[in-house]
Enzyme design. Structure first.
Site, PDB file in Angstrom:
ATOM      1  N   ASP A  47       1.982  -1.103   4.248  1.00 30.99           N
ATOM      2  CA  ASP A  47       1.215  -1.665   3.245  1.00 30.99           C
ATOM      3  C   ASP A  47       1.258  -0.370   2.014  1.00 30.99           C
ATOM      4  O   ASP A  47       0.553   0.716   2.361  1.00 30.99           O
ATOM      5  CB  ASP A  47      -0.279  -1.920   3.775  1.00 30.99           C
ATOM      6  CG  ASP A  47      -1.074  -2.176   2.664  1.00 30.99           C
ATOM      7  OD1 ASP A  47      -1.349  -3.508   2.330  1.00 30.99           O
ATOM      8  OD2 ASP A  47      -1.613  -1.465   1.955  1.00 30.99           O
ATOM      9  N   TYR A  52      -0.152   3.336  -5.812  1.00 34.45           N
ATOM     10  CA  TYR A  52       0.142   4.562  -4.929  1.00 34.45           C
ATOM     11  C   TYR A  52       1.196   5.482  -5.421  1.00 34.45           C
ATOM     12  O   TYR A  52       1.483   6.326  -4.675  1.00 34.45           O
ATOM     13  CB  TYR A  52       0.283   4.251  -3.237  1.00 34.45           C
ATOM     14  CG  TYR A  52      -0.906   3.245  -2.815  1.00 34.45           C
ATOM     15  CD1 TYR A  52      -1.870   2.955  -3.348  1.00 34.45           C
ATOM     16  CD2 TYR A  52      -0.766   2.632  -1.585  1.00 34.45           C
ATOM     17  CE1 TYR A  52      -2.978   2.223  -2.896  1.00 34.45           C
ATOM     18  CE2 TYR A  52      -1.391   1.834  -0.748  1.00 34.45           C
ATOM     19  CZ  TYR A  52      -2.669   1.718  -1.511  1.00 34.45           C
ATOM     20  OH  TYR A  52      -3.720   0.584  -1.110  1.00 34.45           O
ATOM     21  N   LYS A  77       1.122  -4.295  -4.148  1.00 35.76           N
ATOM     22  CA  LYS A  77      -0.009  -4.818  -4.851  1.00 35.76           C
ATOM     23  C   LYS A  77       0.127  -4.438  -6.431  1.00 35.76           C
ATOM     24  O   LYS A  77       0.590  -3.816  -6.878  1.00 35.76           O
ATOM     25  CB  LYS A  77      -1.268  -3.934  -4.488  1.00 35.76           C
ATOM     26  CG  LYS A  77      -1.507  -4.022  -3.046  1.00 35.76           C
ATOM     27  CD  LYS A  77      -2.905  -3.380  -2.706  1.00 35.76           C
ATOM     28  CE  LYS A  77      -2.925  -3.047  -1.011  1.00 35.76           C
ATOM     29  NZ  LYS A  77      -2.262  -1.843  -0.743  1.00 35.76           N
ATOM     30  N   HIS A 110      -4.679  -6.148  -6.682  1.00 32.28           N
ATOM     31  CA  HIS A 110      -5.541  -4.965  -6.180  1.00 32.28           C
ATOM     32  C   HIS A 110      -6.920  -5.160  -6.381  1.00 32.28           C
ATOM     33  O   HIS A 110      -7.848  -4.691  -5.455  1.00 32.28           O
ATOM     34  CB  HIS A 110      -4.839  -3.731  -6.678  1.00 32.28           C
ATOM     35  CG  HIS A 110      -4.639  -2.637  -5.691  1.00 32.28           C
ATOM     36  ND1 HIS A 110      -3.628  -1.567  -5.988  1.00 32.28           N
ATOM     37  CD2 HIS A 110      -5.776  -2.098  -4.878  1.00 32.28           C
ATOM     38  CE1 HIS A 110      -3.831  -0.738  -4.867  1.00 32.28           C
ATOM     39  NE2 HIS A 110      -5.226  -0.941  -4.285  1.00 32.28           N
TER      40      HIS A 110
END
Ligand code: A2P
Length: 274
Positions: A47, A52, A77, A110
């Site tokens: 994930d 990120y 996301k 998100h």
């Protein structure tokens, strides 16, 4: 309680119930190695998210693992700044490019950015219809956000990924999601590591010769919550997957449920400023 290691989503997609989360895992060797170790230890769900900033390394870790792509379930996301109809397609293409993939297994919005998330969802539905995301869903959506989306949606989100751990059990939202056949996935499932010394969790673990982290992961699994603990250490990555040889009793589950204090580690989705 026995359960399969995978769960069928409302559209028929099969998602592993236990995966690796890579929030705050640094791009470069840290992310490449964590993903590779996880896949080699038996994980089949990774994930990540555009936010990120490690999608390229996640892709590299997948290729380095030697595990065939089709055996792996990859989630990414859509970031808040990219929400909107046209910008969602652009952001999705960028994520695929970074990952080095031609499809993802799950694409999530998100955060519920006010005034934007419905337009984004329209684009997500088209991405889903094109087959480049095998399933779509949301993250950090409260009940009212989901109800709002459902007014116009042609595809019901298949997943809502929300903050859940023993000190934030979110039972009312989980019940609502179950009623809508939306699978529940937990972020920060270990409470970001802050609750691993909790005496109740440690004591329950001692009965089974397991750590508090393993007890928490098992609590998620037995509560029908898809769980994605994060670690950058190979021994912990392996430990967190070593949870299929013991079973919590109903009493253990009740004791863990009772640790709930409704305290969030992250922002409330009704009040965030990013
Ligand atoms: P690290 O990455 O250094 O191993 P969450 O998934 O709730 O966000 O929790 C992640 C945090 O918990 C990270 O700080 C991670 O540290 C730590 N962690 C993950 N697994 C374990 C474990 N089995 N034992 C102790 N700490 C862990």
């Amino acid at each position: 309680m026995s359960f399969e290691k995978t769960k069928e989503l409302a559209n028929g997609s099969i998602i592993p119930r236990l995966g690796l989360g890579v929030w705050q895992v640094k791009d470069g060797s840290e992310a490449v190695d964590s993903v590779k170790w996880a896949l080699q230890a038996g994980y089949r769900l990774i994930d990540t998210a555009a936010a990120y900033k490690n999608e390229a390394s996640v892709g590299e870790g997948i290729r380095a693992s030697g595990i065939p792509r089709e055996e792996i379930f990859i989630t990414t996301k859509l970031w808040n700044a990219d929400q909107g109809y046209d910008s969602t397609f652009k952001a999705f293409n960028e994520s695929l490019d970074k990952l080095g993939l031609d499809y993802v297994d799950l694409y999530l919005i998100h955060w519920p950015v006010e005034g934007k998330y419905k337009e984004s969802w329209r684009a997500m539905e088209e991405i889903y219809q094109s087959g480049r995301a095998k399933a779509i869903g949301v993250s950090n959506f409260h009940e009212h956000h989901i109800e709002d989306i459902l007014k116009e949606a042609s595809v019901v989100p298949m997943v809502d990924q929300i903050e859940i751990h023993p000190t934030l059990t979110q039972e009312p939202l989980r019940k609502f999601l179950a009623e809508h056949k939306i699978a529940v996935e937990a972020w920060s499932p270990l409470g970001q590591g802050k609750i691993l010394e909790n005496p109740t969790l440690v004591e329950i673990g001692e009965k089974y010769n397991k750590t508090a982290a393993q007890v928490i992961i098992r609590w998620h699994l037995q509560s029908d919550i898809i769980v994605i603990p994060k670690s950058v250490h190979e021994d912990r990555i392996k430990q967190n997957f070593d949870v299929f040889d013991f079973e919590l009793t109903d009493e253990d589950i009740n004791r863990i449920d009772a640790l709930n204090t409704n305290e969030r580690l992250g922002p409330d989705p009704d009040n965030f400023d990013f």
